[in-house]
Design a protein around this motif. Structure first.
Motif, PDB file in Angstrom:
ATOM      1  N   LEU A  96      -8.011   4.747  -8.025  1.00 23.19           N
ATOM      2  CA  LEU A  96      -7.153   5.709  -8.728  1.00 23.19           C
ATOM      3  C   LEU A  96      -7.012   7.025  -7.967  1.00 23.19           C
ATOM      4  CD1 LEU A  96      -8.008   5.095 -12.480  1.00 23.19           C
ATOM      5  CD2 LEU A  96      -6.096   4.199 -11.110  1.00 23.19           C
ATOM      6  N   ARG A  97      -8.079   7.478  -7.358  1.00 22.34           N
ATOM      7  CA  ARG A  97      -8.003   8.705  -6.554  1.00 22.34           C
ATOM      8  C   ARG A  97      -7.047   8.494  -5.378  1.00 22.34           C
ATOM      9  NH1 ARG A  97     -13.703  10.400  -4.601  1.00 22.34           N
ATOM     10  NH2 ARG A  97     -13.562   8.172  -4.333  1.00 22.34           N
ATOM     11  N   ALA A  98      -7.053   7.311  -4.791  1.00 23.68           N
ATOM     12  CA  ALA A  98      -6.161   6.999  -3.676  1.00 23.68           C
ATOM     13  C   ALA A  98      -4.716   6.918  -4.147  1.00 23.68           C
ATOM     14  CB  ALA A  98      -6.575   5.689  -3.018  1.00 23.68           C
ATOM     15  N   ALA A  99      -4.499   6.348  -5.327  1.00 22.85           N
ATOM     16  CA  ALA A  99      -3.142   6.259  -5.877  1.00 22.85           C
ATOM     17  C   ALA A  99      -2.555   7.651  -6.061  1.00 22.85           C
ATOM     18  CB  ALA A  99      -3.164   5.512  -7.210  1.00 22.85           C
ATOM     19  N   PHE A 100      -3.341   8.550  -6.630  1.00 22.33           N
ATOM     20  CA  PHE A 100      -2.901   9.933  -6.801  1.00 22.33           C
ATOM     21  C   PHE A 100      -2.647  10.593  -5.450  1.00 22.33           C
ATOM     22  CE2 PHE A 100      -4.006  14.459  -7.028  1.00 22.33           C
ATOM     23  CZ  PHE A 100      -3.021  14.898  -7.915  1.00 22.33           C
ATOM     24  N   ALA A 101      -3.550  10.368  -4.504  1.00 19.58           N
ATOM     25  CA  ALA A 101      -3.438  10.988  -3.183  1.00 19.58           C
ATOM     26  C   ALA A 101      -2.203  10.505  -2.427  1.00 19.58           C
ATOM     27  CB  ALA A 101      -4.702  10.720  -2.372  1.00 19.58           C
ATOM     28  N   LEU A 155       0.812  -1.214   0.000  1.00 12.99           N
ATOM     29  CA  LEU A 155       0.000   0.000   0.000  1.00 12.99           C
ATOM     30  C   LEU A 155       0.847   1.268   0.000  1.00 12.99           C
ATOM     31  CD1 LEU A 155      -2.852  -0.946   2.506  1.00 12.99           C
ATOM     32  CD2 LEU A 155      -3.036  -0.695   0.015  1.00 12.99           C
ATOM     33  N   MET A 156       2.034   1.191   0.545  1.00 18.68           N
ATOM     34  CA  MET A 156       2.874   2.380   0.625  1.00 18.68           C
ATOM     35  C   MET A 156       3.791   2.575  -0.585  1.00 18.68           C
ATOM     36  SD  MET A 156       2.052   4.184   3.165  1.00 18.68           S
ATOM     37  CE  MET A 156       3.417   5.330   3.214  1.00 18.68           C
ATOM     38  N   LEU A 157       3.878   1.589  -1.467  1.00 23.45           N
ATOM     39  CA  LEU A 157       4.765   1.740  -2.626  1.00 23.45           C
ATOM     40  C   LEU A 157       4.506   3.020  -3.427  1.00 23.45           C
ATOM     41  CD1 LEU A 157       5.160  -1.938  -3.858  1.00 23.45           C
ATOM     42  CD2 LEU A 157       6.957  -0.432  -2.941  1.00 23.45           C
ATOM     43  N   PRO A 158       3.249   3.388  -3.706  1.00 26.00           N
ATOM     44  CA  PRO A 158       3.033   4.644  -4.431  1.00 26.00           C
ATOM     45  C   PRO A 158       3.447   5.889  -3.644  1.00 26.00           C
ATOM     46  CG  PRO A 158       1.117   3.226  -4.638  1.00 26.00           C
ATOM     47  CD  PRO A 158       2.005   2.616  -3.589  1.00 26.00           C
ATOM     48  N   PRO A 180       7.652   8.482  -4.928  1.00 25.78           N
ATOM     49  CA  PRO A 180       7.667   9.860  -5.438  1.00 25.78           C
ATOM     50  C   PRO A 180       8.877  10.715  -5.086  1.00 25.78           C
ATOM     51  CG  PRO A 180       5.464   9.315  -4.750  1.00 25.78           C
ATOM     52  CD  PRO A 180       6.346   8.172  -4.323  1.00 25.78           C
ATOM     53  N   ASN A 181       9.332  10.688  -3.853  1.00 26.23           N
ATOM     54  CA  ASN A 181      10.448  11.571  -3.495  1.00 26.23           C
ATOM     55  C   ASN A 181      11.756  11.129  -4.135  1.00 26.23           C
ATOM     56  OD1 ASN A 181       9.152  13.608  -1.876  1.00 26.23           O
ATOM     57  ND2 ASN A 181       8.753  11.970  -0.417  1.00 26.23           N
ATOM     58  N   ASN A 182      11.938   9.831  -4.322  1.00 22.78           N
ATOM     59  CA  ASN A 182      13.124   9.358  -5.037  1.00 22.78           C
ATOM     60  C   ASN A 182      13.039   9.740  -6.507  1.00 22.78           C
ATOM     61  OD1 ASN A 182      14.301   8.031  -2.749  1.00 22.78           O
ATOM     62  ND2 ASN A 182      12.740   6.477  -2.972  1.00 22.78           N
ATOM     63  N   ALA A 183      11.866   9.561  -7.100  1.00 30.97           N
ATOM     64  CA  ALA A 183      11.674   9.933  -8.505  1.00 30.97           C
ATOM     65  C   ALA A 183      11.842  11.433  -8.689  1.00 30.97           C
ATOM     66  CB  ALA A 183      10.293   9.480  -8.982  1.00 30.97           C
ATOM     67  N   ALA A 184      11.408  12.226  -7.712  1.00 34.16           N
ATOM     68  CA  ALA A 184      11.541  13.683  -7.803  1.00 34.16           C
ATOM     69  C   ALA A 184      13.007  14.104  -7.886  1.00 34.16           C
ATOM     70  CB  ALA A 184      10.860  14.351  -6.609  1.00 34.16           C
ATOM     71  N   GLY A 202       3.701  11.614 -10.709  1.00 33.93           N
ATOM     72  CA  GLY A 202       3.436  10.744 -11.857  1.00 33.93           C
ATOM     73  C   GLY A 202       4.025   9.358 -11.670  1.00 33.93           C
ATOM     74  N   ALA A 203       5.231   9.291 -11.103  1.00 37.18           N
ATOM     75  CA  ALA A 203       5.875   7.993 -10.886  1.00 37.18           C
ATOM     76  C   ALA A 203       5.106   7.164  -9.860  1.00 37.18           C
ATOM     77  CB  ALA A 203       7.319   8.188 -10.436  1.00 37.18           C
ATOM     78  N   GLY A 204       4.681   7.785  -8.766  1.00 32.70           N
ATOM     79  CA  GLY A 204       3.914   7.061  -7.747  1.00 32.70           C
ATOM     80  C   GLY A 204       2.578   6.587  -8.277  1.00 32.70           C
ATOM     81  N   PHE A 205       1.884   7.459  -9.010  1.00 30.83           N
ATOM     82  CA  PHE A 205       0.601   7.100  -9.598  1.00 30.83           C
ATOM     83  C   PHE A 205       0.775   5.983 -10.633  1.00 30.83           C
ATOM     84  CE2 PHE A 205      -2.737   7.555 -12.798  1.00 30.83           C
ATOM     85  CZ  PHE A 205      -3.874   7.475 -12.001  1.00 30.83           C
ATOM     86  N   GLY A 206       1.778   6.125 -11.495  1.00 30.36           N
ATOM     87  CA  GLY A 206       2.041   5.108 -12.516  1.00 30.36           C
ATOM     88  C   GLY A 206       2.362   3.758 -11.906  1.00 30.36           C
ATOM     89  N   LEU A 207       3.123   3.770 -10.822  1.00 29.48           N
ATOM     90  CA  LEU A 207       3.435   2.516 -10.138  1.00 29.48           C
ATOM     91  C   LEU A 207       2.155   1.866  -9.611  1.00 29.48           C
ATOM     92  CD1 LEU A 207       5.350   0.396  -9.017  1.00 29.48           C
ATOM     93  CD2 LEU A 207       5.680   1.872  -7.024  1.00 29.48           C
TER      94      LEU A 207
END
Length: 179
Positions: A86-91, A13-16, A20-24, A59-64
């Protein structure tokens, strides 16, 4: 759920939010979110928080999360593994970025420079951000998936993972400091 299943679900559940911060960092650069402005004599966030990095991280977190959903629907993972609304993935991804920015703001206010350690905050800022934003934007999904046991597992495992991966990255020469 067993303890092992709880740990697996917590990490899943925490992968997304973990990505993000590493991808940023990898995708970042360009215009700082604070546009170079100061507040009370210090930068608001600093040069490390950029619009391109934030967007790329989200985008990376959502895509994952989309890829992880595909793994679930294709039956590549055990049946107890949940999918992401999908809303949760973005959030989750947005919250991770905002949590990290919040910590950057606090660092500046407490006189810490970019890269300076801020124990506890450095390890959990993005988790708090991800939890808060997801609970606000996708509350039914959040409270169904993030049970008390899963939240406890996240709060225990994340600092351990954070310290371990940062130490490895430092020893490999990928980071300037081991925190």
């Amino acid at each position: 759920m067993s303890v092992v299943q709880t740990i697996v679900v917590a990490l899943w559940l925490m992968l997304p939010a973990y990505v993000p911060n590493n991808a940023a960092v990898v995708l970042g650069g360009g215009t700082p979110v604070d546009f170079g402005r100061e507040w009370r004599g210090d930068r608001i966030l600093g040069d490390g928080k950029t619009w391109r990095g934030g967007a790329g991280g989200i985008g990376a977190g959502f895509g994952l999360a989309v890829l992880l959903n595909a793994a679930v629907t294709q039956g590549y993972v055990p049946e107890f593994i949940p999918t992401f609304e999908l809303r949760a993935a973005f959030a989750l991804a947005l919250g991770a970025i905002l949590g990290d920015m919040g910590a950057s703001f606090l660092k500046r206010r407490t006189g810490r420079k970019r890269g300076a350690p801020f124990p506890g905050v450095d390890q959990l800022d993005f988790v708090v951000g991800a939890f808060v934003v997801t609970a606000l934007l996708a509350p039914e999904w959040f409270f169904a998936e993030f049970t008390v046991e899963v939240i406890v597992a996240v709060l225990i495992l994340t600092p351990l993972l954070h310290v371990t991966t940062n130490l490895i990255a430092y020893r490999l020469g990928l980071k300037d400091e081991p925190w």
